[in-house]
Write a protein that holds these residues in place. Structure first.
Motif, PDB file in Angstrom:
ATOM      1  N   HIS A 183     -18.863   2.241   7.500  1.00  0.00           N
ATOM      2  CA  HIS A 183     -17.536   1.720   7.841  1.00  0.00           C
ATOM      3  C   HIS A 183     -16.923   0.981   6.655  1.00  0.00           C
ATOM      4  O   HIS A 183     -15.731   1.143   6.344  1.00  0.00           O
ATOM      5  N   SER A 193      -8.337   5.301  10.800  1.00  0.00           N
ATOM      6  CA  SER A 193      -9.334   4.694  11.677  1.00  0.00           C
ATOM      7  C   SER A 193     -10.614   5.527  11.723  1.00  0.00           C
ATOM      8  O   SER A 193     -10.568   6.757  11.828  1.00  0.00           O
ATOM      9  N   THR A 195     -14.201   5.727  13.926  1.00  0.00           N
ATOM     10  CA  THR A 195     -14.844   5.283  15.164  1.00  0.00           C
ATOM     11  C   THR A 195     -16.234   5.887  15.282  1.00  0.00           C
ATOM     12  O   THR A 195     -16.412   7.091  15.050  1.00  0.00           O
ATOM     13  N   VAL A 197     -19.539   6.319  18.031  1.00  0.00           N
ATOM     14  CA  VAL A 197     -20.010   6.174  19.409  1.00  0.00           C
ATOM     15  C   VAL A 197     -21.476   6.582  19.445  1.00  0.00           C
ATOM     16  O   VAL A 197     -21.867   7.585  18.859  1.00  0.00           O
ATOM     17  N   ALA A 296     -18.943  10.478  15.444  1.00  0.00           N
ATOM     18  CA  ALA A 296     -17.883   9.692  14.805  1.00  0.00           C
ATOM     19  C   ALA A 296     -16.621  10.533  14.688  1.00  0.00           C
ATOM     20  O   ALA A 296     -16.678  11.763  14.738  1.00  0.00           O
ATOM     21  N   SER A 299      -9.254   9.208  12.831  1.00  0.00           N
ATOM     22  CA  SER A 299      -7.971   9.472  13.483  1.00  0.00           C
ATOM     23  C   SER A 299      -6.836   8.817  12.716  1.00  0.00           C
ATOM     24  O   SER A 299      -7.033   7.847  11.972  1.00  0.00           O
ATOM     25  N   ILE A 355      -8.330   6.907  23.294  1.00  0.00           N
ATOM     26  CA  ILE A 355      -7.563   7.229  22.082  1.00  0.00           C
ATOM     27  C   ILE A 355      -6.104   7.428  22.478  1.00  0.00           C
ATOM     28  O   ILE A 355      -5.799   8.257  23.339  1.00  0.00           O
TER      29      ILE A 355
END
Length: 388
Positions: A183, A193, A195, A197, A296, A299, A355
């Protein structure tokens, strides 16, 4: 024993490699020297040719290598989308193709730094075009400037190593310190961005969504044939076309690879009936998703051609960063595609993960650990240079 049972025993279905989400990319080829994976030939003095040899190793949709170069000076050139190397069935608005332009530019810039040059780039020097069209205008103008004391980008050392790893992953769980490092590396260079998970519930939901997305993709014969066109059924095809992907990119090697290519795979048969090829693709997507603990995505709030190109640069750096950390990475972006059949499931995906509808998920990929796979072949630099 019938063909299907042979396939199960061998461990690779006819569709076993059709599971990249279409950025298949820098995946150790039949002949690394022939396919560029030892870097540019040391006898080449032209700095443009040196950096282009590296740039071509970037990840790109289906390894279609959608780049066209027009030389503009002794140290400069323009990058265009090659209109003969696009994927209209699975990438109807050419978004992924433009992400592939960004991966090319980022690899080029990193390579230039390692060779003592700065790559000065001007995006869309003749004007940017709409995000649903393809126009004969350069995506970028590049000028290579020799710069004494330039600092080599640390990712340069991984240009010849990184790849898209399509194997089933091990049970290793990417730890928080690794996610934090990824990150932080992303934030240093990106405006978009990122992300991650990694909960069991999120993994199960994504596995379901990604499997369904692949089922939708193979549910259309023309989409299937577009993918099969880029599949290389044997070494002769790989050497002839120097693009696309084959069973080696799933990790199949040695006798199993030779057996599958020689006796189980046949272009004419598969193109005549794509059903089994497609179903094997669905099964493979489910298996690799189930083997993955961390997913990941990148976006963006906007979705201009410039956004897409910049996301490509960011994704390329992420792929190199994971390689530097000993992590495997593999894009799985079928659900992000823009053809009508996919839009409802894409909406569900965004809703499930909170999202905003206004945002565009540009790249979706998985992370983990696995033994490396062979690189995908690359064409010669001369093949992407066009004379005006």
């Amino acid at each position: 024993m019938n063909r299907r049972n042979f396939i199960k025993i061998i461990g690779a279905g006819t569709g076993g490699v059709v599971l990249s989400s279409h950025l298949t990319g820098c995946d150790v080829a039949l002949d690394n020297q022939a396919f560029g994976w030892n870097g540019p030939d040391k006898s080449i003095q032209d700095i443009r040719m040196q950096v282009l040899a590296y740039a071509m190793l970037c990840p790109n949709p289906h390894n279609i290598q959608p780049w066209m170069i027009r030389l503009t000076g002794s140290d400069s050139f323009n990058l265009y989308v090659d209109p003969e190397r696009i994927l209209p069935e699975t990438d109807p608005i050419y978004r992924q193709i433009h992400i592939g332009q960004g991966t090319f530019l980022e690899t080029l810039a990193i390579a230039a730094s390692g060779l003592g040059y700065k790559a000065e780039m001007t995006y869309f020097p003749e004007g940017m075009y709409g995000n649903t069209e393809l126009v004969d205008k350069p995506v970028a103008g590049i000028k290579l400037v020799s710069e004494a004391g330039i600092i080599k980008d640390p990712l340069f050392d991984f240009l010849l190593l990184r790849h898209s790893n399509k194997r089933e992953y091990s049970d290793y769980r990417v730890v928080q310190s690794e996610l934090d490092a990824l990150h932080a590396a992303h934030q240093r260079h990106s405006e978009f961005s990122l992300t991650f998970v990694n909960s069991p519930q999120e993994k199960a939901l994504l596995t379901q969504i990604l499997t369904e997305a692949m089922q939708i993709e193979v549910g259309n014969r023309q989409r299937d044939l577009e993918t099969i066109k880029m599949f290389r059924f044997n070494e002769d095809e790989i050497r002839t076309f120097r693009d696309g992907f084959g069973v080696a990119q799933t990790g199949l090697t040695g006798f199993k690879k030779i057996f599958v290519e020689s006796f189980l795979l046949d272009r004419k048969t598969v193109e005549a009936d794509t059903t089994e090829f497609g179903q094997q693709s669905v099964d493979m997507v489910r298996k690799v998703a189930e083997s993955t603990n961390t997913f990941a995505w990148i976006s963006s709030r906007g979705n201009t051609r410039l956004d897409q190109v910049k996301v490509g640069r960011d994704y390329c750096r992420m792929n190199l960063q994971t390689a530097s950390m000993g992590l495997a990475q593999h894009p799985m972006s079928q659900v992000l595609q823009e053809y009508d059949d996919m839009l409802a499931l894409q909406g569900e995906f965004k809703k499930h993960f909170g999202i905003p509808e206004s945002e565009t998920v540009q790249m979706l990929f998985r992370l983990g650990k696995a033994a490396p796979v062979e690189h995908g072949p690359r064409r010669l630099v001369a093949q992407i240079i066009k004379v005006i």
